[in-house]
Design a protein around this motif. Sequence first.
Motif, PDB file in Angstrom:
ATOM      1  N   GLY A  90       0.780  -1.223   0.000  1.00 19.80           N
ATOM      2  CA  GLY A  90       0.000   0.000   0.000  1.00 19.80           C
ATOM      3  C   GLY A  90       0.814   1.276   0.000  1.00 19.80           C
ATOM      4  N   LYS A  91       2.124   1.158  -0.128  1.00 20.24           N
ATOM      5  CA  LYS A  91       2.980   2.339  -0.103  1.00 20.24           C
ATOM      6  C   LYS A  91       3.792   2.439  -1.377  1.00 20.24           C
ATOM      7  N   GLN A  92       4.327   3.619  -1.619  1.00 22.79           N
ATOM      8  CA  GLN A  92       5.166   3.826  -2.779  1.00 22.79           C
ATOM      9  C   GLN A  92       6.560   3.269  -2.534  1.00 22.79           C
ATOM     10  N   ARG A  93       7.220   2.942  -3.616  1.00 22.36           N
ATOM     11  CA  ARG A  93       8.605   2.496  -3.519  1.00 22.36           C
ATOM     12  C   ARG A  93       9.462   3.668  -3.052  1.00 22.36           C
ATOM     13  N   GLU A  94      10.375   3.375  -2.124  1.00 22.42           N
ATOM     14  CA  GLU A  94      11.228   4.429  -1.576  1.00 22.42           C
ATOM     15  C   GLU A  94      12.684   3.998  -1.571  1.00 22.42           C
ATOM     16  N   LEU A  95      13.548   4.971  -1.656  1.00 29.77           N
ATOM     17  CA  LEU A  95      14.977   4.709  -1.571  1.00 29.77           C
ATOM     18  C   LEU A  95      15.338   4.345  -0.139  1.00 29.77           C
ATOM     19  N   VAL A  96      16.097   3.274   0.001  1.00 28.46           N
ATOM     20  CA  VAL A  96      16.603   2.872   1.312  1.00 28.46           C
ATOM     21  C   VAL A  96      18.047   3.339   1.475  1.00 28.46           C
ATOM     22  N   ALA A  97      18.888   2.980   0.522  1.00 22.46           N
ATOM     23  CA  ALA A  97      20.306   3.333   0.598  1.00 22.46           C
ATOM     24  C   ALA A  97      20.917   3.199  -0.780  1.00 22.46           C
ATOM     25  N   ALA A  98      21.959   3.991  -1.014  1.00 23.15           N
ATOM     26  CA  ALA A  98      22.660   3.930  -2.293  1.00 23.15           C
ATOM     27  C   ALA A  98      24.119   4.286  -2.079  1.00 23.15           C
TER      28      ALA A  98
END
Length: 114
Positions: A41-49
């Motif tokens: 139910g949530k948008q894809r988000e950046l965790v780490a790069a």
Amino acid sequence: VQLQAYGGGSVQAGGSLRLSCAASGSIFSINVMGWYRQAPGKQRELVAAINSGGTTTYADSVKGRFTVSRDNTKNTVYLQMNSLKPEDTAVYFCNVLIRTQAYWGQGTLVTVSS
């Protein structure tokens, strides 16, 4: 370019998991390697790069708990996840940027129970 991710699974809160993602194919150099996640139910988000120079970026929610690293000799990116919380439950996707083209892995499920 193909990406193969490993390491997802189920763990109790406070536990640790390590994700890895290997890139293969016609690769000259990879600019940025990283991890995104998408909870139900949530948008894809950046965790780490991490970029080719070793500079890292983290989502505020994982700072101090997660560590991203890469092995350029193996075209592999890692995500060490410590002190996991139930809110970390999501499908985690690896992502690489080669020149201006982004590639995605197939996703690996991480489930953290309380």
